[in-house]
Scaffold this motif. Sequence first.
Motif, PDB file in Angstrom:
ATOM      1  N   ASN A 268       0.862  -1.185   0.000  1.00 15.61           N
ATOM      2  CA  ASN A 268       0.000   0.000   0.000  1.00 15.61           C
ATOM      3  C   ASN A 268       0.898   1.236   0.000  1.00 15.61           C
ATOM      4  O   ASN A 268       2.132   1.113  -0.006  1.00 15.61           O
ATOM      5  CB  ASN A 268      -0.950   0.004   1.209  1.00 15.61           C
ATOM      6  CG  ASN A 268      -0.212  -0.201   2.515  1.00 15.61           C
ATOM      7  OD1 ASN A 268       0.850   0.368   2.752  1.00 15.61           O
ATOM      8  ND2 ASN A 268      -0.755  -1.068   3.374  1.00 15.61           N
ATOM      9  N   SER A 269       0.304   2.417   0.036  1.00 14.25           N
ATOM     10  CA  SER A 269       1.080   3.663  -0.016  1.00 14.25           C
ATOM     11  C   SER A 269       2.025   3.817   1.173  1.00 14.25           C
ATOM     12  O   SER A 269       3.156   4.288   1.028  1.00 14.25           O
ATOM     13  CB  SER A 269       0.142   4.872  -0.080  1.00 14.25           C
ATOM     14  OG  SER A 269      -0.618   4.827  -1.253  1.00 14.25           O
ATOM     15  N   LYS A 270       1.561   3.440   2.330  1.00 13.47           N
ATOM     16  CA  LYS A 270       2.392   3.551   3.535  1.00 13.47           C
ATOM     17  C   LYS A 270       3.623   2.643   3.429  1.00 13.47           C
ATOM     18  O   LYS A 270       4.732   3.036   3.800  1.00 13.47           O
ATOM     19  CB  LYS A 270       1.551   3.189   4.773  1.00 13.47           C
ATOM     20  CG  LYS A 270       2.227   3.488   6.057  1.00 13.47           C
ATOM     21  CD  LYS A 270       2.283   4.983   6.285  1.00 13.47           C
ATOM     22  CE  LYS A 270       2.711   5.271   7.711  1.00 13.47           C
ATOM     23  NZ  LYS A 270       3.026   6.673   7.888  1.00 13.47           N
ATOM     24  N   HIS A 271       3.411   1.437   2.915  1.00 13.15           N
ATOM     25  CA  HIS A 271       4.521   0.509   2.712  1.00 13.15           C
ATOM     26  C   HIS A 271       5.545   1.100   1.740  1.00 13.15           C
ATOM     27  O   HIS A 271       6.756   1.003   1.963  1.00 13.15           O
ATOM     28  CB  HIS A 271       3.983  -0.837   2.210  1.00 13.15           C
ATOM     29  CG  HIS A 271       5.034  -1.866   1.998  1.00 13.15           C
ATOM     30  ND1 HIS A 271       5.127  -2.575   0.827  1.00 13.15           N
ATOM     31  CD2 HIS A 271       6.043  -2.319   2.795  1.00 13.15           C
ATOM     32  CE1 HIS A 271       6.144  -3.415   0.910  1.00 13.15           C
ATOM     33  NE2 HIS A 271       6.724  -3.274   2.097  1.00 13.15           N
ATOM     34  N   LEU A 272       5.079   1.739   0.668  1.00 10.98           N
ATOM     35  CA  LEU A 272       5.967   2.390  -0.285  1.00 10.98           C
ATOM     36  C   LEU A 272       6.811   3.447   0.432  1.00 10.98           C
ATOM     37  O   LEU A 272       8.038   3.466   0.320  1.00 10.98           O
ATOM     38  CB  LEU A 272       5.165   3.033  -1.423  1.00 10.98           C
ATOM     39  CG  LEU A 272       5.968   3.759  -2.498  1.00 10.98           C
ATOM     40  CD1 LEU A 272       5.254   3.670  -3.837  1.00 10.98           C
ATOM     41  CD2 LEU A 272       6.211   5.213  -2.157  1.00 10.98           C
ATOM     42  N   GLU A 273       6.159   4.330   1.179  1.00  7.79           N
ATOM     43  CA  GLU A 273       6.859   5.412   1.881  1.00  7.79           C
ATOM     44  C   GLU A 273       7.902   4.864   2.858  1.00  7.79           C
ATOM     45  O   GLU A 273       9.051   5.316   2.863  1.00  7.79           O
ATOM     46  CB  GLU A 273       5.864   6.285   2.639  1.00  7.79           C
ATOM     47  CG  GLU A 273       4.954   7.090   1.750  1.00  7.79           C
ATOM     48  CD  GLU A 273       3.836   7.770   2.530  1.00  7.79           C
ATOM     49  OE1 GLU A 273       3.977   7.971   3.758  1.00  7.79           O
ATOM     50  OE2 GLU A 273       2.815   8.088   1.908  1.00  7.79           O
ATOM     51  N   ASN A 274       7.499   3.903   3.679  1.00 10.39           N
ATOM     52  CA  ASN A 274       8.414   3.344   4.676  1.00 10.39           C
ATOM     53  C   ASN A 274       9.580   2.588   4.033  1.00 10.39           C
ATOM     54  O   ASN A 274      10.727   2.722   4.464  1.00 10.39           O
ATOM     55  CB  ASN A 274       7.667   2.436   5.652  1.00 10.39           C
ATOM     56  CG  ASN A 274       6.721   3.191   6.541  1.00 10.39           C
ATOM     57  OD1 ASN A 274       6.872   4.391   6.769  1.00 10.39           O
ATOM     58  ND2 ASN A 274       5.712   2.500   7.061  1.00 10.39           N
ATOM     59  N   SER A 275       9.283   1.800   3.012  1.00 13.01           N
ATOM     60  CA  SER A 275      10.323   1.024   2.324  1.00 13.01           C
ATOM     61  C   SER A 275      11.346   1.946   1.668  1.00 13.01           C
ATOM     62  O   SER A 275      12.558   1.721   1.774  1.00 13.01           O
ATOM     63  CB  SER A 275       9.704   0.126   1.250  1.00 13.01           C
ATOM     64  OG  SER A 275       8.889  -0.849   1.823  1.00 13.01           O
ATOM     65  N   GLN A 276      10.849   2.983   1.002  1.00 14.87           N
ATOM     66  CA  GLN A 276      11.775   3.874   0.306  1.00 14.87           C
ATOM     67  C   GLN A 276      12.580   4.729   1.279  1.00 14.87           C
ATOM     68  O   GLN A 276      13.760   4.970   1.056  1.00 14.87           O
ATOM     69  CB  GLN A 276      11.024   4.725  -0.708  1.00 14.87           C
ATOM     70  CG  GLN A 276      10.557   3.878  -1.868  1.00 14.87           C
ATOM     71  CD  GLN A 276      10.029   4.673  -3.021  1.00 14.87           C
ATOM     72  OE1 GLN A 276       9.995   5.902  -3.009  1.00 14.87           O
ATOM     73  NE2 GLN A 276       9.592   3.980  -4.043  1.00 14.87           N
ATOM     74  N   ARG A 277      11.966   5.165   2.353  1.00 18.09           N
ATOM     75  CA  ARG A 277      12.710   5.938   3.362  1.00 18.09           C
ATOM     76  C   ARG A 277      13.860   5.088   3.906  1.00 18.09           C
ATOM     77  O   ARG A 277      15.001   5.545   4.016  1.00 18.09           O
ATOM     78  CB  ARG A 277      11.778   6.390   4.484  1.00 18.09           C
ATOM     79  CG  ARG A 277      12.466   7.237   5.535  1.00 18.09           C
ATOM     80  CD  ARG A 277      11.565   7.811   6.616  1.00 18.09           C
ATOM     81  NE  ARG A 277      10.346   7.098   6.899  1.00 18.09           N
ATOM     82  CZ  ARG A 277       9.123   7.453   6.464  1.00 18.09           C
ATOM     83  NH1 ARG A 277       8.979   8.511   5.695  1.00 18.09           N
ATOM     84  NH2 ARG A 277       8.065   6.750   6.787  1.00 18.09           N
ATOM     85  N   LYS A 278      13.569   3.827   4.212  1.00 19.97           N
ATOM     86  CA  LYS A 278      14.593   2.924   4.730  1.00 19.97           C
ATOM     87  C   LYS A 278      15.680   2.648   3.686  1.00 19.97           C
ATOM     88  O   LYS A 278      16.881   2.715   3.980  1.00 19.97           O
ATOM     89  CB  LYS A 278      13.942   1.608   5.184  1.00 19.97           C
ATOM     90  CG  LYS A 278      14.899   0.628   5.803  1.00 19.97           C
ATOM     91  CD  LYS A 278      14.183  -0.636   6.251  1.00 19.97           C
ATOM     92  CE  LYS A 278      15.176  -1.654   6.782  1.00 19.97           C
ATOM     93  NZ  LYS A 278      14.558  -2.943   7.069  1.00 19.97           N
ATOM     94  N   PHE A 279      15.258   2.345   2.466  1.00 15.71           N
ATOM     95  CA  PHE A 279      16.204   1.999   1.400  1.00 15.71           C
ATOM     96  C   PHE A 279      17.141   3.171   1.084  1.00 15.71           C
ATOM     97  O   PHE A 279      18.359   3.013   1.036  1.00 15.71           O
ATOM     98  CB  PHE A 279      15.448   1.580   0.135  1.00 15.71           C
ATOM     99  CG  PHE A 279      16.349   1.170  -1.001  1.00 15.71           C
ATOM    100  CD1 PHE A 279      16.868  -0.107  -1.056  1.00 15.71           C
ATOM    101  CD2 PHE A 279      16.665   2.055  -2.014  1.00 15.71           C
ATOM    102  CE1 PHE A 279      17.701  -0.492  -2.098  1.00 15.71           C
ATOM    103  CE2 PHE A 279      17.498   1.690  -3.061  1.00 15.71           C
ATOM    104  CZ  PHE A 279      18.015   0.404  -3.102  1.00 15.71           C
ATOM    105  N   TYR A 280      16.551   4.352   0.858  1.00 15.34           N
ATOM    106  CA  TYR A 280      17.338   5.488   0.396  1.00 15.34           C
ATOM    107  C   TYR A 280      18.156   6.162   1.498  1.00 15.34           C
ATOM    108  O   TYR A 280      18.995   7.015   1.211  1.00 15.34           O
ATOM    109  CB  TYR A 280      16.460   6.489  -0.349  1.00 15.34           C
ATOM    110  CG  TYR A 280      15.983   5.931  -1.677  1.00 15.34           C
ATOM    111  CD1 TYR A 280      16.900   5.573  -2.664  1.00 15.34           C
ATOM    112  CD2 TYR A 280      14.637   5.727  -1.932  1.00 15.34           C
ATOM    113  CE1 TYR A 280      16.480   5.041  -3.883  1.00 15.34           C
ATOM    114  CE2 TYR A 280      14.208   5.201  -3.141  1.00 15.34           C
ATOM    115  CZ  TYR A 280      15.133   4.866  -4.111  1.00 15.34           C
ATOM    116  OH  TYR A 280      14.723   4.340  -5.317  1.00 15.34           O
TER     117      TYR A 280
END
Length: 107
Positions: free
Chosen positions: A62-74
């Motif tokens: 979902n959108s929240k997963h996208l935000e959290n995953s990308q914040r962690k990755f980047y």
Amino acid sequence: MNTEAILEILLYKLEEGTGNEFHKIMVEQSIPLHEKEKMKVISYGQSLHNPDSYYLIREYENSKHLENSQRKFYSNSEWLNGPREQIISKIKTSTQSIIPKTSLEYL
């Protein structure tokens, strides 16, 4: 099927003549980092019409997963001290589209 699942489609226009090197960096460095961080990469590669055009498709719950995953990755030091600069320096333009995964269920 998760009806909230989304796909992020990234389209890159790369600096002229950098497509093959960009792809090598993706295969050898960036995609393994994605996998290590449990980011689901659906597909990636050079466009058939131009080796300096590139795509990356990732799936999120979902959108929240996208935000959290990308914040962690980047913010990860392996990304920041690894392929980040090599990748960013080759991208001329980038376009992002977020679509519901269900929009592709009939393909």
